[in-house]
Structures are given as C-alpha cells and as structure tokens.
Design a protein around this motif. Structure first.
Motif, PDB file in Angstrom:
ATOM      1  N   CYS A  45       0.780  -1.204  -0.007  1.00  0.00           N
ATOM      2  CA  CYS A  45       0.025   0.177   0.017  1.00  0.00           C
ATOM      3  C   CYS A  45       0.872   1.276  -0.094  1.00  0.00           C
ATOM      4  CB  CYS A  45      -1.024   0.115   1.337  1.00  0.00           C
ATOM      5  SG  CYS A  45      -1.706   1.579   1.332  1.00  0.00           S
TER       6      CYS A  45
ATOM      7  N   CYS B  51      -3.863   4.036  -0.160  1.00  0.00           N
ATOM      8  CA  CYS B  51      -2.916   3.502  -0.981  1.00  0.00           C
ATOM      9  C   CYS B  51      -2.889   4.332  -2.293  1.00  0.00           C
ATOM     10  CB  CYS B  51      -3.407   2.071  -1.140  1.00  0.00           C
ATOM     11  SG  CYS B  51      -3.560   1.013   0.061  1.00  0.00           S
ATOM     12  N   LYS B  52      -1.711   4.568  -3.023  1.00  0.00           N
ATOM     13  CA  LYS B  52      -1.759   4.819  -4.369  1.00  0.00           C
ATOM     14  C   LYS B  52      -2.329   3.725  -5.231  1.00  0.00           C
ATOM     15  CE  LYS B  52       1.951   7.133  -6.237  1.00  0.00           C
ATOM     16  NZ  LYS B  52       3.229   7.426  -6.453  1.00  0.00           N
ATOM     17  N   SER B  53      -3.030   3.995  -6.721  1.00  0.00           N
ATOM     18  CA  SER B  53      -3.277   3.116  -7.439  1.00  0.00           C
ATOM     19  C   SER B  53      -2.178   2.350  -7.757  1.00  0.00           C
ATOM     20  CB  SER B  53      -3.883   4.020  -8.365  1.00  0.00           C
ATOM     21  OG  SER B  53      -4.153   2.979  -9.589  1.00  0.00           O
TER      22      SER B  53
ATOM     23  N   ASP C   5      -0.312   7.207  -0.744  1.00  0.00           N
ATOM     24  CA  ASP C   5      -0.941   8.509  -1.190  1.00  0.00           C
ATOM     25  C   ASP C   5      -0.975   9.637  -0.405  1.00  0.00           C
ATOM     26  OD1 ASP C   5      -2.115  10.300  -2.623  1.00  0.00           O
ATOM     27  OD2 ASP C   5      -3.918   9.552  -2.873  1.00  0.00           O
TER      28      ASP C   5
ATOM     29  N   SER D 249      -0.724   2.804 -11.138  1.00  0.00           N
ATOM     30  CA  SER D 249       0.516   4.099 -11.252  1.00  0.00           C
ATOM     31  C   SER D 249       1.534   3.602 -10.754  1.00  0.00           C
ATOM     32  CB  SER D 249       0.014   5.233 -10.541  1.00  0.00           C
ATOM     33  OG  SER D 249      -0.157   5.113  -9.083  1.00  0.00           O
TER      34      SER D 249
END
Ligand SMILES: *[C@@H]1O[C@H](CO)[C@@H](O)[C@H](O)[C@H]1NC(C)=O
Length: 208
Positions: free
Chosen positions: A24, A39-41, A27, A44
């Motif tokens: 994760c 979490c950032k996607s 973000d 990406s």
C-alpha cells in the motif's frame, strides 16, 4: 491424495484472490490516520515507489552538530503499512542527539563510522549506556527516553531503523524550553533554577 486435496483447499483461495493487498504505497495527498495513508493506485506504481535514493548526510551546521536524514513514510511512501522505516544519522565531533523518545516505534542503531555513546532510560529509571563503534547495533525500546553523542574524533555515522513507517519524535529540551510554556511553571515542575530555564529558553527558541 487426501493430503493433496487438503493442500489445494488452502492454496486455491489465496492464489485466485486477485484483491489480496501485497503493498500500500502511500498516497501522500490522502489523510494520514493511525494505520497510515491511503494507497496509491497499483496501476500507477513503478519500481521507484520501492526505492529511496537519498540516504545521504544531512546538514550538521546546527546547535546539536547532528543531522537525521529520514526515509519515513513522508519521504519514502513505499514503507506505508509495512511496519518499518529507516534514517541516516550523522553527528560531528562534539555533537549530540539530545534526550528524546519515539512514541510510535522502537529504534535500532547500526554504527557505520566513528564512536557513539548511546543510552536509554527504562520506565523504572534503570540506565543502559554504551559506547558503540562500527559493526555494533543497539536497540532503544519504544517510548523510552534515549540519546546519542559523538564520543570520538571526526564524524560519526549510523543507520537507524524504526518499527514504524512514522516513528514520531519528542525532544525533551524542545518540549521544556522550545515553546511558550510559562518559565515559572517550567522551573517549578523541573526543579531547575529560573535563570537556567531562561538561558535554555534562549538556546531552544522558547518564550514566556
Ligand atoms: C547548512 O545549514 C547552515 C545553517 O542553517 C546554512 O548556513 C548552510 O548554508 C547549510 N548548508 C547547506 C549545504 O545547505
């Protein structure tokens, strides 16, 4: 045969479960909460989300003659949710990392260069102090007051690891002398001489 079916029953659900969370990466634009950042996607992400390249010496031209270069979650979003983080510590000759504590993490120090006298004080006020050199590791249990000083010639360098992506830090001198807590209250509650309190407030940027 029974054993194989038994094994498959365990393996299949996880290996077919596409939503299992391997990581994760933080973000940092999201709100941090006690379990970390959102979490950032995953789409990406690149390998650079899992690499930190700036564990270099910080600027030690300060009152403490020391510098911490953190790779905590705010600098290294990849450690989000993983339960650890890293930092580099540089202390010039005569320098000190003053008494402080991390409410969120235990710490481990690995000496890379020089001599460091390090110690912590347990909650029953037992003292654990040792002068460390290259190859030595010492731990500072979570929440306990501890310090490091350069005890040798030249610069000392160490790698620190923490049992949290965001260990937090409270420096005792700044808590007492770096804010506007009334000097009379500081003197009363620490049993220090009022003149000494004023002097330390001057050093650490406090007022009041
Ligand atoms: C280090 O910090 C000092 C004091 O704040 C500053 O004068 C100096 O320019 C800094 N050096 C570097 C290389 O950033």
């Amino acid at each position: 045969m029974i054993r194989i079916i038994f094994l498959l029953a365990f393996l299949l659900p996880t290996s077919l479960n596409a939503s299992i969370l391997d990581f994760c990466v933080a973000d940092l634009k999201g709100a941090e909460n006690p379990s970390g950042y959102p979490c950032k996607s995953p789409a990406s992400l690149t390998v650079d989300d899992f690499v930190f390249s700036n564990l270099i010496a910080g600027n030690t031209s300060n009152f403490f003659k020391g510098a911490l270069t953190p790779a905590f979650v705010d600098e290294f979003p990849g450690v989000n949710g993983l339960g650890f983080s890293v930092a580099r510590l540089d202390i010039e000759e005569g320098g000190v990392i003053p008494m402080h504590s991390h409410s969120g993490a235990s710490e481990l120090i690995i000496i890379e260069q020089g001599h460091v006298t390090a110690g912590f004080i347990s909650s029953d006020n037992s003292v654990f102090v040792k002068t460390l050199t290259k190859g030595d590791i010492m731990i500072f249990p979570q929440g306990l007051l501890h310090f490091q000083i350069n005890a040798g010639r030249g610069r000392a360098t160490a790698i620190l690891t923490f049992s949290s992506p965001n260990p937090g830090s409270q420096i005792l001198d700044l808590a007492l002398f770096g804010n506007n807590l009334d000097s009379a209250l500081v003197a009363k509650t620490t049993f220090l001489d009022p003149a000494q309190v004023k002097k330390l407030k001057g050093f650490f940027g406090g007022s009041g």
